[in-house]
Design an enzyme around this catalytic site. Structure first.
Site, mmCIF file in Angstrom:
data_model
loop_
_atom_site.group_PDB
_atom_site.id
_atom_site.type_symbol
_atom_site.label_atom_id
_atom_site.label_comp_id
_atom_site.label_asym_id
_atom_site.label_seq_id
_atom_site.Cartn_x
_atom_site.Cartn_y
_atom_site.Cartn_z
ATOM 1 C CG HIS A 140 11.595 4.604 1.309
ATOM 2 N ND1 HIS A 140 10.669 5.587 1.617
ATOM 3 C CD2 HIS A 140 10.883 3.584 0.745
ATOM 4 C CE1 HIS A 140 9.465 5.182 1.259
ATOM 5 N NE2 HIS A 140 9.570 3.972 0.725
ATOM 6 C CB CYS A 141 12.082 0.301 5.387
ATOM 7 S SG CYS A 141 11.821 -1.467 5.647
ATOM 8 N N PRO A 142 10.818 -0.501 2.193
ATOM 9 C CG PRO A 142 11.420 -2.107 0.607
ATOM 10 C CD PRO A 142 11.995 -1.066 1.496
ATOM 11 C CG ASN A 145 4.173 2.112 1.782
ATOM 12 O OD1 ASN A 145 4.896 2.335 0.813
ATOM 13 N ND2 ASN A 145 2.914 2.538 1.848
ATOM 14 C CG ASN A 146 7.122 6.004 6.949
ATOM 15 O OD1 ASN A 146 7.423 6.987 6.269
ATOM 16 N ND2 ASN A 146 6.754 6.105 8.205
#
Length: 277
Positions: free
Chosen positions: A129-131, A134-135
């Protein structure tokens, strides 16, 4: 206590994600403005005006592809498994063994799928999950994620080289600054140069790591678990091999589709055949 910690981290990531997306767009817009509005009119390039236009067009091409793939990574679904009830009916009719079910989201959990505690659902071939987008990054948007990093790294290095080539007195903080213009322009060019170099160094590490993952057919989650399995196999005098490793060519094509590497169609996803794996 553990559930509360997980909920706090999930809430924090949901707030952090949109902020980092806005920050990324702001940095891209700032460097683009500095390049086109402040630096480009003062540049000296081989070939005169034609050379300047060609350099600007090439950098705009790289930046546009980076932004396109960034948006695709943000808005594309990372890959949602089907409902478990739909598959159980099909397996009962065919006599096949029942698939795994996620006990958190109640969906099917095929191999390489993992449950994301932030998105609160399973993701096919989940990487992480990559901030910054945001996905989740998974089967549905992983090619765009890789292309975003590689295009952005190329745009950063070309922009930094052009700044350093044309404005060494500014970016190297030398005593005598011969750049015509205002103090505002000098500050913007210096800041943009530092931003490009910093992002390029970070993307060399992250982008190089994901290039390795693509060529070995691993996700970030699998890379961590495979390291543990490899150490255990070494202690037992055994050899561990990644079960999904099909060779570099086929590993690459599983991510970017069945197209030869040297044809470079994989660089432009709308023109490349889709991967089915």
């Amino acid at each position: 206590c553990i559930d509360r910690s997980v909920r706090f981290v999930s809430l924090f990531m949901k707030v952090l994600g949109p902020c980092l997306v806005l920050l990324a767009h702001g940095l891209i817009a700032f460097v683009t403005y500095t390049y086109l509005r402040l630096a480009w009119p003062l540049m000296d390039a081989p070939g005169g005006l034609f050379g300047k236009v060609s350099l600007a067009a090439f950098d705009v091409f790289l930046a546009s592809n980076a932004v396109y793939n960034y948006w695709k990574t943000i808005f594309n679904d990372a890959g949602m498994p089907p409902e478990y009830t739909e598959l159980t009916k099909m397996t009962e009719e065919s006599g096949a063994p029942k698939p795994r079910q996620c006990h958190k989201c109640a969906r099917q959990k095929p191999p390489r799928a993992h449950h994301c505690s932030i998105c609160r659902r399973c993701v096919l071939k989940m990487d992480h999950h990559c901030p910054w987008v945001n996905n989740c990054v998974g089967w549905g948007n992983y090619p765009h994620f890789c292309l975003f990093m590689w295009f952005l790294a190329a745009a950063c290095v070309t922009t930094a080289v052009i700044f350093l080539w044309n404005f060494p007195d500014v970016v190297l903080h030398m005593r005598f600054r011969r750049l015509p213009g205002t103090r505002y322009a000098r500050q913007c060019i210096t800041t943009s140069f530092m931003v490009c170099v910093s992002i390029f160094i970070a993307l060399c590490i992250l982008g190089g790591f994901h290039a390795y993952l693509v060529l070995t057919n691993q996700t970030t989650i699998e890379f961590q678990s495979n390291m543990v399995k490899r150490r255990e196999a070494r202690r037992n005098a055994e050899f561990f091999r990644n079960p999904y490793d099909l060779g570099r060519t086929r590993n690459f094509q599983q991510v970017f589709g069945p197209t030869p590497f040297l044809r470079f169609r994989w660089i432009f996803p709308p023109l490349a055949p889709k991967s089915t794996c």
